[in-house]
Design a protein around this motif. Structure first.
Motif, mmCIF file in Angstrom:
data_model
loop_
_atom_site.group_PDB
_atom_site.id
_atom_site.type_symbol
_atom_site.label_atom_id
_atom_site.label_comp_id
_atom_site.label_asym_id
_atom_site.label_seq_id
_atom_site.Cartn_x
_atom_site.Cartn_y
_atom_site.Cartn_z
ATOM 1 N N HIS A 368 0.813 -1.360 0.077
ATOM 2 C CA HIS A 368 0.138 -0.045 0.040
ATOM 3 C C HIS A 368 0.897 1.103 0.009
ATOM 4 O O HIS A 368 0.309 2.303 -0.678
ATOM 5 C CB HIS A 368 -1.082 -0.113 0.955
ATOM 6 C CG HIS A 368 -2.165 -1.082 1.102
ATOM 7 N ND1 HIS A 368 -3.059 -1.112 0.129
ATOM 8 C CD2 HIS A 368 -2.157 -2.223 1.829
ATOM 9 C CE1 HIS A 368 -3.665 -2.010 0.243
ATOM 10 N NE2 HIS A 368 -3.159 -2.733 1.277
ATOM 11 N N ASN A 369 2.003 1.334 0.803
ATOM 12 C CA ASN A 369 2.610 2.443 0.819
ATOM 13 C C ASN A 369 3.228 3.005 -0.602
ATOM 14 O O ASN A 369 3.064 4.129 -1.001
ATOM 15 C CB ASN A 369 3.779 2.401 1.939
ATOM 16 C CG ASN A 369 3.270 2.213 3.053
ATOM 17 O OD1 ASN A 369 2.363 2.700 3.434
ATOM 18 N ND2 ASN A 369 4.110 2.167 4.350
ATOM 19 N N PRO A 370 3.960 2.025 -1.513
ATOM 20 C CA PRO A 370 4.473 2.552 -2.655
ATOM 21 C C PRO A 370 3.239 3.053 -3.636
ATOM 22 O O PRO A 370 3.410 3.785 -4.523
ATOM 23 C CB PRO A 370 5.232 1.487 -3.162
ATOM 24 C CG PRO A 370 5.261 0.276 -2.405
ATOM 25 C CD PRO A 370 4.506 0.770 -1.130
ATOM 26 N N LEU A 371 2.300 2.035 -3.514
ATOM 27 C CA LEU A 371 1.204 2.516 -4.481
ATOM 28 C C LEU A 371 0.652 3.800 -4.269
ATOM 29 O O LEU A 371 0.300 4.515 -5.161
ATOM 30 C CB LEU A 371 -0.040 1.487 -4.216
ATOM 31 C CG LEU A 371 -1.125 1.494 -5.222
ATOM 32 C CD1 LEU A 371 -0.772 1.383 -6.984
ATOM 33 C CD2 LEU A 371 -1.999 0.270 -4.962
ATOM 34 N N ARG A 372 0.337 4.026 -2.905
ATOM 35 C CA ARG A 372 -0.005 5.337 -2.459
ATOM 36 C C ARG A 372 0.878 6.609 -2.845
ATOM 37 O O ARG A 372 0.196 7.500 -3.188
ATOM 38 C CB ARG A 372 -0.243 5.607 -0.818
ATOM 39 C CG ARG A 372 -1.056 6.621 -0.202
ATOM 40 C CD ARG A 372 -0.008 7.734 0.282
ATOM 41 N NE ARG A 372 0.897 7.118 0.974
ATOM 42 C CZ ARG A 372 2.194 7.405 1.216
ATOM 43 N NH1 ARG A 372 2.776 8.459 0.493
ATOM 44 N NH2 ARG A 372 3.078 7.031 2.108
ATOM 45 N N ALA A 373 2.008 6.303 -2.872
ATOM 46 C CA ALA A 373 3.044 7.601 -3.116
ATOM 47 C C ALA A 373 3.020 7.566 -4.761
ATOM 48 O O ALA A 373 3.127 8.865 -4.930
ATOM 49 C CB ALA A 373 4.633 7.031 -2.881
ATOM 50 N N LEU A 374 2.861 6.507 -5.496
ATOM 51 C CA LEU A 374 2.632 6.877 -7.048
ATOM 52 C C LEU A 374 1.347 7.571 -7.214
ATOM 53 O O LEU A 374 1.369 8.388 -8.091
ATOM 54 C CB LEU A 374 2.887 5.358 -7.674
ATOM 55 C CG LEU A 374 2.376 5.262 -9.074
ATOM 56 C CD1 LEU A 374 3.798 6.172 -9.883
ATOM 57 C CD2 LEU A 374 2.605 3.997 -9.656
ATOM 58 N N ARG A 375 0.428 7.025 -6.616
ATOM 59 C CA ARG A 375 -0.997 7.736 -6.638
ATOM 60 C C ARG A 375 -0.834 9.279 -6.283
ATOM 61 O O ARG A 375 -1.435 10.019 -7.207
ATOM 62 C CB ARG A 375 -2.005 6.885 -5.923
ATOM 63 C CG ARG A 375 -3.563 7.371 -6.274
ATOM 64 C CD ARG A 375 -4.612 6.785 -5.355
ATOM 65 N NE ARG A 375 -4.668 5.215 -5.581
ATOM 66 C CZ ARG A 375 -4.215 4.442 -4.958
ATOM 67 N NH1 ARG A 375 -3.882 4.690 -3.648
ATOM 68 N NH2 ARG A 375 -4.486 2.832 -5.285
ATOM 69 N N GLU A 376 -0.457 9.701 -5.370
ATOM 70 C CA GLU A 376 -0.251 11.142 -4.777
ATOM 71 C C GLU A 376 0.391 11.730 -5.876
ATOM 72 O O GLU A 376 0.379 12.825 -6.290
ATOM 73 C CB GLU A 376 0.215 11.174 -3.486
ATOM 74 C CG GLU A 376 -0.796 10.742 -2.425
ATOM 75 C CD GLU A 376 -0.350 10.851 -1.057
ATOM 76 O OE1 GLU A 376 0.682 11.248 -0.758
ATOM 77 O OE2 GLU A 376 -1.021 10.324 -0.167
ATOM 78 N N ALA A 377 1.361 11.167 -6.531
ATOM 79 C CA ALA A 377 2.395 11.790 -7.290
ATOM 80 C C ALA A 377 1.721 11.994 -8.789
ATOM 81 O O ALA A 377 1.774 13.078 -9.298
ATOM 82 C CB ALA A 377 3.724 10.944 -7.524
ATOM 83 N N GLU A 378 0.928 11.175 -9.081
ATOM 84 C CA GLU A 378 0.081 11.473 -10.206
ATOM 85 C C GLU A 378 -1.065 12.488 -9.990
ATOM 86 O O GLU A 378 -1.261 13.436 -11.048
ATOM 87 C CB GLU A 378 -0.754 9.974 -10.591
ATOM 88 C CG GLU A 378 -0.026 8.892 -11.028
ATOM 89 C CD GLU A 378 -0.456 7.616 -10.983
ATOM 90 O OE1 GLU A 378 0.148 6.617 -11.430
ATOM 91 O OE2 GLU A 378 -1.766 7.500 -10.310
ATOM 92 N N ALA A 379 -1.359 12.586 -8.650
ATOM 93 C CA ALA A 379 -2.467 13.701 -8.508
ATOM 94 C C ALA A 379 -1.881 15.057 -8.391
ATOM 95 O O ALA A 379 -2.259 15.938 -9.074
ATOM 96 C CB ALA A 379 -3.167 13.339 -7.217
ATOM 97 N N VAL A 380 -0.522 15.155 -8.130
ATOM 98 C CA VAL A 380 0.276 16.399 -7.983
ATOM 99 C C VAL A 380 0.547 16.506 -9.512
ATOM 100 O O VAL A 380 0.188 17.857 -10.165
ATOM 101 C CB VAL A 380 1.521 16.336 -7.269
ATOM 102 C CG1 VAL A 380 2.506 17.635 -7.612
ATOM 103 C CG2 VAL A 380 1.266 15.907 -5.720
ATOM 104 N N SER A 381 0.652 15.769 -10.232
ATOM 105 C CA SER A 381 1.094 16.077 -11.829
ATOM 106 C C SER A 381 -0.202 16.528 -12.531
ATOM 107 O O SER A 381 -0.097 17.479 -13.283
ATOM 108 C CB SER A 381 1.572 14.731 -12.595
ATOM 109 O OG SER A 381 1.416 14.903 -13.876
ATOM 110 N N GLU A 382 -1.444 15.844 -12.128
ATOM 111 C CA GLU A 382 -2.636 16.362 -12.796
ATOM 112 C C GLU A 382 -2.982 17.851 -12.613
ATOM 113 O O GLU A 382 -3.448 18.492 -13.413
ATOM 114 C CB GLU A 382 -3.673 15.404 -12.346
ATOM 115 C CG GLU A 382 -4.936 15.694 -12.935
ATOM 116 C CD GLU A 382 -6.249 14.900 -12.525
ATOM 117 O OE1 GLU A 382 -7.451 15.121 -12.956
ATOM 118 O OE2 GLU A 382 -6.145 13.750 -11.897
ATOM 119 N N ARG A 383 -2.580 17.858 -11.342
ATOM 120 C CA ARG A 383 -2.889 19.939 -11.007
ATOM 121 C C ARG A 383 -1.825 20.561 -11.705
ATOM 122 O O ARG A 383 -2.012 21.536 -12.152
ATOM 123 C CB ARG A 383 -2.540 19.717 -9.353
ATOM 124 C CG ARG A 383 -2.987 20.972 -8.717
ATOM 125 C CD ARG A 383 -3.041 21.152 -7.488
ATOM 126 N NE ARG A 383 -1.642 21.280 -6.968
ATOM 127 C CZ ARG A 383 -1.135 20.148 -6.428
ATOM 128 N NH1 ARG A 383 -1.878 19.164 -5.964
ATOM 129 N NH2 ARG A 383 0.267 20.255 -5.777
#
Length: 404
Positions: A368-383
């Protein structure tokens, strides 16, 4: 194949991995295939037993409970300029060849959603990470091209400095990140490419954490407080991951796990260099030279228990939400006893269960931790993509004309 005991903890570990598989931060199989067989996959068919030559094959990935893997598209730092870029492209091509040849087991993944879908289908989500900023040759265009080809993290340095960032194992020049290095981090945030701080100096780590607007990772680094090696992460940096959202992924390389192994490795590298060999030489001559040195100088052996000591410390300092696993298999000539290859992850989980780690903690560690970090990096990128244009910065503009 890693030997295991049929303990209750081992059985529970296997059950946990079936539900929460390992999302591993770093595996150097592509470079091992380049060095050993020149990318000829007929000569190293990982659908068959490759335990005599490699740490990785499909059967051992399955028995180790690996559900997602960042395959490193590393190239050595004695490849520079355009040669480094083209070699990185060849490494990417190798990963693509693997996912095409073994499409029933290795599934290309480019996003957190892809990883989650692979988890449901039972395949190994296969992502790519570039290991070292020399792979972009100081070019933002090359950085973006790697992203378009599927690279989802870049380690800012490898064992040597780049023009814009200091390495952990080179003499400091920039004192961390230069202005261009900061721009590289910001562009990686905009793209959605994770900033990987393994191999970087402590100054580079701290600068990147200051600049980055997205979670960072350490794809294969352990705790400096347990083994005082510059490749490991200092406590102040581990503590900073809570605010950043990042993940430090403990590695199993003996010289980063056991202080005595670190001393032995320094002596080995000096011996190989004296023979005119690169310390990371993976050819038959390099392996033979290491074996001959080891016969005369017995190698200290790291254990699963020592890796667990690192994880205990990292959990205490960084917090359970900010740690993961990055084995570095096929990127090291020696391994930790019990973590001899990619089938060994259940042994580590069994050790942690015996130390009273909860199932929920282990699920965060493995998946869950690496998957969450990747998901959050994608959200930052989208913004950021809505408000920022692609960077056209050059190292000469920001840091002055280079002399090399």
């Amino acid at each position: 194949m890693t030997e295991t005991t049929d303990s209750e903890s081992r059985r529970l570990a296997a059950r946990l991995l079936a539900e929460h598989p390992v999302f591993d931060g770093h595996n150097d199989l592509p470079w091992a295939l380049r060095e050993s067989v020149g990318y000829d996959l007929d000569r190293a068919d990982i659908a068959s037993d490759q335990s005599a030559a490699l740490h990785t094959d499909l059967a051992r990935l399955r028995s180790g409970g690996v559900g997602a893997q960042f395959w490193s598209v590393y190239v050595r730092t004695d490849l520079t300029g355009d040669a480094a870029v083209s070699a990185t492209l060849e490494q990417i091509d190798c990963v693509r060849a693997l996912t095409e040849r073994y499409s029933d087991r290795l599934v290309p993944a480019y996003s957190s959603a892809d990883v989650a879908r692979c988890r449901e289908s039972g395949g190994v989500a296969s992502l790519m990470g570039a290991e070292g900023g020399h792979s972009i040759n100081c070019s933002m265009g090359a950085l973006r091209a790697l992203y378009e080809l599927g690279v989802r993290y870049m380690t800012l340095t490898h064992n040597d400095n780049v023009a814009w960032a200091d390495s952990a194992t080179d003499e400091p020049v920039a004192g961390g990140l230069t202005r261009f290095g900061e721009a590289v981090v910001r562009e990686m945030n905009r793209l959605g490419m994770l900033v990987d701080l393994s191999h970087t100096s402590a100054g580079t780590m701290r600068d990147a954490l200051r600049v980055s607007r997205a979670p960072v990772i350490f794809s294969h680094s352990s705790a400096r407080a347990i083994c005082d090696h510059p490749r490991n992460v200092p406590d102040d940096v581990l503590r900073s991951l809570a605010d950043n959202g990042g993940v430090a992924m403990a590695t199993f390389v003996p010289k980063f796990v056991l202080p005595e192994a670190a001393e032995w490795d320094r002596a080995t590298d000096a011996h190989l260099t004296g023979m005119g060999l690169h310390p990371l030489d993976g050819t038959e001559r390099g392996r033979r030279a290491r074996s001959e040195f080891e016969r005369e100088n017995p190698r200290p052996v790291a254990t699963v228990s020592k890796v667990a000591d690192h994880l205990d410390h990292m959990r205490e300092v960084a917090g359970i939400d900010h740690i993961g696993l990055g084995g570095d298999f096929d990127g090291t000539p020696f391994t930790t006893a019990g973590l001899d290859d990619v089938s060994g992850y259940p042994n580590l989980l069994a050790e942690l269960l015996d130390r009273s780690w909860s199932e929920a903690e282990l699920a965060k560690l493995t998946w869950h931790n690496p998957l969450r970090a990747l998901r959050e990096a994608e959200a930052v990128s989208e913004r950021l993509r809505r408000t920022e244009s692609p960077s056209i910065a050059t190292v000469d503009q920001l840091d002055g004309k280079r002399t090399t």
